[in-house]
Motif scaffolding. Structure first.
Motif, PDB file in Angstrom:
ATOM      1  N   LYS A  35      -7.167  -4.268   6.077  1.00 22.71           N
ATOM      2  CA  LYS A  35      -6.854  -5.403   6.959  1.00 22.71           C
ATOM      3  C   LYS A  35      -8.005  -5.732   7.910  1.00 22.71           C
ATOM      4  O   LYS A  35      -8.066  -6.832   8.422  1.00 22.71           O
ATOM      5  N   ARG A  36      -8.910  -4.806   8.133  1.00 19.80           N
ATOM      6  CA  ARG A  36     -10.025  -5.066   9.053  1.00 19.80           C
ATOM      7  C   ARG A  36     -11.202  -5.748   8.359  1.00 19.80           C
ATOM      8  O   ARG A  36     -11.654  -6.795   8.777  1.00 19.80           O
ATOM      9  N   CYS A  37     -11.706  -5.141   7.280  1.00 22.67           N
ATOM     10  CA  CYS A  37     -12.936  -5.663   6.663  1.00 22.67           C
ATOM     11  C   CYS A  37     -12.720  -6.350   5.316  1.00 22.67           C
ATOM     12  O   CYS A  37     -13.663  -6.851   4.719  1.00 22.67           O
ATOM     13  N   SER A  38     -11.493  -6.348   4.809  1.00 24.70           N
ATOM     14  CA  SER A  38     -11.107  -6.997   3.539  1.00 24.70           C
ATOM     15  C   SER A  38     -11.654  -6.299   2.294  1.00 24.70           C
ATOM     16  O   SER A  38     -11.597  -6.855   1.197  1.00 24.70           O
ATOM     17  N   TYR A  39     -12.181  -5.106   2.429  1.00 22.64           N
ATOM     18  CA  TYR A  39     -12.606  -4.335   1.256  1.00 22.64           C
ATOM     19  C   TYR A  39     -11.377  -4.117   0.380  1.00 22.64           C
ATOM     20  O   TYR A  39     -10.315  -3.750   0.863  1.00 22.64           O
ATOM     21  N   THR A  40     -11.528  -4.351  -0.935  1.00 24.86           N
ATOM     22  CA  THR A  40     -10.391  -4.262  -1.852  1.00 24.86           C
ATOM     23  C   THR A  40     -10.714  -3.342  -3.014  1.00 24.86           C
ATOM     24  O   THR A  40     -11.793  -3.424  -3.601  1.00 24.86           O
ATOM     25  N   GLU A  41      -9.762  -2.479  -3.348  1.00 21.86           N
ATOM     26  CA  GLU A  41      -9.850  -1.622  -4.521  1.00 21.86           C
ATOM     27  C   GLU A  41      -8.728  -2.008  -5.467  1.00 21.86           C
ATOM     28  O   GLU A  41      -7.618  -2.320  -5.033  1.00 21.86           O
ATOM     29  N   PHE A  42      -9.020  -1.968  -6.782  1.00 18.80           N
ATOM     30  CA  PHE A  42      -8.027  -2.284  -7.800  1.00 18.80           C
ATOM     31  C   PHE A  42      -7.728  -1.040  -8.626  1.00 18.80           C
ATOM     32  O   PHE A  42      -8.629  -0.272  -8.952  1.00 18.80           O
ATOM     33  N   TYR A  43      -6.449  -0.878  -8.980  1.00 15.12           N
ATOM     34  CA  TYR A  43      -5.991   0.240  -9.783  1.00 15.12           C
ATOM     35  C   TYR A  43      -5.190  -0.305 -10.950  1.00 15.12           C
ATOM     36  O   TYR A  43      -4.289  -1.122 -10.761  1.00 15.12           O
ATOM     37  N   LYS A  44      -5.517   0.153 -12.145  1.00 21.08           N
ATOM     38  CA  LYS A  44      -4.820  -0.305 -13.334  1.00 21.08           C
ATOM     39  C   LYS A  44      -3.381   0.198 -13.314  1.00 21.08           C
ATOM     40  O   LYS A  44      -3.122   1.362 -13.048  1.00 21.08           O
ATOM     41  N   ALA A  45      -2.458  -0.703 -13.598  1.00 19.87           N
ATOM     42  CA  ALA A  45      -1.035  -0.363 -13.628  1.00 19.87           C
ATOM     43  C   ALA A  45      -0.522  -0.577 -15.044  1.00 19.87           C
ATOM     44  O   ALA A  45      -1.067  -1.367 -15.812  1.00 19.87           O
TER      45      ALA A  45
END
Length: 66
Positions: free
Chosen positions: A42-52
Motif C-alpha cells: 500500500k505504500r510503494c505499490s510494489y506487486t508480486e504475483f503468485y500462480k494459482a
C-alpha cells in the motif's frame, strides 16, 4: 498473512487476482486459463504475483461468458 514489502519494509498490503490467456487456442477463444494472485504494497505499490490453480469449471464458465 505476515507480509513485509521487500522494497520498503511496509506491512500493509492489498490482495488481488488476475486471469490471463495461455497458448494459441486460448487466445483465439478468449479463455483466461491462467490465474494469478497478487500482493501489492500500500505504500510503494510494489506487486508480486503468485500462480494459482484454476479448475475446469472456471475455464468452462470463462468460455461462455466471453
Amino acid at each position: 498473512m505476515n507480509y513485509k514489502c521487500p522494497k520498503c519494509d511496509n506491512r500493509t498490503y492489498e490482495l488481488g487476482e488476475i486471469r490471463t490467456t495461455g497458448g494459441l487456442l486460448t487466445k483465439i477463444f478468449d479463455i483466461q486459463n491462467k490465474k494469478f494472485s497478487s500482493v501489492t504494497c500500500k505504500r510503494c505499490s510494489y506487486t508480486e504475483f503468485y500462480k494459482a490453480k484454476t479448475g475446469a469449471l472456471s475455464n468452462i464458465f470463462d468460455l461462455f461468458t466471453h
